[in-house]
Design an enzyme around this catalytic site. Sequence first.
Site, mmCIF file in Angstrom:
data_model
loop_
_atom_site.group_PDB
_atom_site.id
_atom_site.type_symbol
_atom_site.label_atom_id
_atom_site.label_comp_id
_atom_site.label_asym_id
_atom_site.label_seq_id
_atom_site.Cartn_x
_atom_site.Cartn_y
_atom_site.Cartn_z
ATOM 1 N N SER A 118 -6.521 -19.981 85.841
ATOM 2 C CA SER A 118 -6.566 -18.670 85.194
ATOM 3 C C SER A 118 -6.478 -17.556 86.222
ATOM 4 C CB SER A 118 -7.887 -18.497 84.453
ATOM 5 O OG SER A 118 -8.057 -19.516 83.522
ATOM 6 N N GLU A 151 2.382 -17.982 80.993
ATOM 7 C CA GLU A 151 2.579 -17.078 82.132
ATOM 8 C C GLU A 151 3.036 -17.968 83.293
ATOM 9 O OE1 GLU A 151 -1.126 -15.169 83.247
ATOM 10 O OE2 GLU A 151 -0.155 -13.253 83.581
HETATM 11 P P1 NAD Z 1 -12.967 -27.660 81.066
HETATM 12 O O1 NAD Z 1 -14.259 -27.502 81.748
HETATM 13 O O2 NAD Z 1 -12.936 -27.709 79.566
HETATM 14 O O3 NAD Z 1 -12.233 -28.999 81.584
HETATM 15 C C1 NAD Z 1 -12.064 -29.299 82.932
HETATM 16 C C2 NAD Z 1 -11.907 -30.808 83.075
HETATM 17 O O4 NAD Z 1 -11.556 -31.096 84.434
HETATM 18 C C3 NAD Z 1 -13.187 -31.593 82.773
HETATM 19 O O5 NAD Z 1 -12.939 -32.562 81.765
HETATM 20 C C4 NAD Z 1 -13.532 -32.236 84.116
HETATM 21 O O6 NAD Z 1 -14.142 -33.526 83.977
HETATM 22 C C5 NAD Z 1 -12.161 -32.333 84.761
HETATM 23 N N1 NAD Z 1 -12.193 -32.516 86.214
HETATM 24 C C6 NAD Z 1 -13.031 -31.986 87.131
HETATM 25 N N2 NAD Z 1 -12.736 -32.450 88.358
HETATM 26 C C7 NAD Z 1 -11.674 -33.279 88.230
HETATM 27 C C8 NAD Z 1 -10.911 -34.062 89.136
HETATM 28 N N3 NAD Z 1 -11.193 -34.094 90.435
HETATM 29 N N4 NAD Z 1 -9.909 -34.822 88.646
HETATM 30 C C9 NAD Z 1 -9.629 -34.824 87.318
HETATM 31 N N5 NAD Z 1 -10.319 -34.101 86.406
HETATM 32 C C10 NAD Z 1 -11.322 -33.337 86.859
HETATM 33 O O7 NAD Z 1 -12.034 -26.496 81.620
HETATM 34 P P2 NAD Z 1 -10.796 -25.765 80.874
HETATM 35 O O8 NAD Z 1 -11.312 -24.630 80.076
HETATM 36 O O9 NAD Z 1 -9.924 -26.786 80.239
HETATM 37 O O10 NAD Z 1 -10.051 -25.128 82.137
HETATM 38 C C11 NAD Z 1 -9.174 -25.886 82.923
HETATM 39 C C12 NAD Z 1 -8.283 -24.953 83.727
HETATM 40 O O11 NAD Z 1 -7.515 -24.153 82.796
HETATM 41 C C13 NAD Z 1 -9.034 -23.964 84.613
HETATM 42 O O12 NAD Z 1 -8.290 -23.755 85.776
HETATM 43 C C14 NAD Z 1 -9.087 -22.706 83.752
HETATM 44 O O13 NAD Z 1 -9.204 -21.549 84.530
HETATM 45 C C15 NAD Z 1 -7.738 -22.779 83.066
HETATM 46 N N6 NAD Z 1 -7.615 -22.045 81.796
HETATM 47 C C16 NAD Z 1 -8.643 -22.047 80.882
HETATM 48 C C17 NAD Z 1 -8.486 -21.354 79.686
HETATM 49 C C18 NAD Z 1 -9.569 -21.378 78.639
HETATM 50 O O14 NAD Z 1 -9.498 -20.572 77.674
HETATM 51 N N7 NAD Z 1 -10.566 -22.249 78.726
HETATM 52 C C19 NAD Z 1 -7.291 -20.665 79.414
HETATM 53 C C20 NAD Z 1 -6.238 -20.703 80.352
HETATM 54 C C21 NAD Z 1 -6.425 -21.390 81.552
#
Ligand code: NAD
Length: 296
Positions: A118, A151
């Site tokens: 993000s 994006e």
């Molecule tokens: P989340 O916490 O729901 O999921 C993250 C996952 O990553 C978890 O299941 C965790 O176990 C896993 N993980 C951690 N370390 C790992 C590793 N070494 N290898 C493999 N898996 C691993 O987080 P999210 O909300 O899905 O966010 C993920 C990414 O997307 C982030 O970079 C976030 O900034 C971005 N993002 C989030 C949103 C949102 O609305 N939540 C929107 C756009 C972008």
Amino acid sequence: MKNIVVIGAGTMGNGIAHVFAMKGFNVRLVDISEAALEKALATISKNLDRMVAKERITTEDKAATLDHIKTFTSINDATEGADLVVEAATENVDLKLKIFKQIDEAAPANAILATNTSSISITKIAAVTSRPEKVIGMHFMNPVPVMKLIEVIRGYSTTDEVTSTIMELSKTLGKVPVEVNDYPGFVANRILIPMINEAIYTLFEGVAGVEEIDTVMKLGMAHPMGPLQLADFIGLDVCLAICNVLYDGFGKSQYAPCPLLVNMVTAGKLGRKSGEGFYKYIKGSKDIVVASTFQK
Ligand code: NAD
């Protein structure tokens, strides 16, 4: 492009796997947690059921989509023969740098490495790899199967060729890609997160309550969701992490995270995913109520 690896099976990872699998790509979904992988498959199945119920896809399409997703707990196993890796692990800079070093070593030399971060600098992530020209931001929006925008963020060294490949691929997924440059928060979060932070300050300073703030923005600005509800939806930990990136990146006090946001994250009140943020979420129910801390 045939083989797509999605790293991280959380909120975003399951959605990204869903949209690639729907278009017939071979998806390998990786997480360190078996429980996260199981939950992701259950979520994808439930979301596909919803599409079947709306007659947007058939039950055969659902089965074919699920068939295209394989789960892994090892990055090295999953990245063999990969054409594209989309990293969607937890928003933590040290973790992402570690993951990119690992995928750079494991993935074929011609594979494009994308991140769904993000806010973390694409250029910084690219710099730990031996192929910075093939590293790019592919920032999907939440919920991924529904939201149209991607994006596409060019790092300092990302080539025109890699950018156009990802722009075209995004269109293949039925999305609308927008190309932007790599500066803190890119475009979406540079504008969205300061608005959310300001809404939290407005609550913190007692200007108005949770429902009042959200109602003003919903009815006054025609936003489909108020900023506090949206913060709960995104995850307050994610909002805080982005705030800190903006604050560190620009060094301006206007980006300092509200102390209330910091406290809530420290207390584990992360929004919808933890069951409580500005609102309280009851499992299995669509009803939400203002969290007791913020009730008048
Ligand atoms: P989340 O916490 O729901 O999921 C993250 C996952 O990553 C978890 O299941 C965790 O176990 C896993 N993980 C951690 N370390 C790992 C590793 N070494 N290898 C493999 N898996 C691993 O987080 P999210 O909300 O899905 O966010 C993920 C990414 O997307 C982030 O970079 C976030 O900034 C971005 N993002 C989030 C949103 C949102 O609305 N939540 C929107 C756009 C972008």
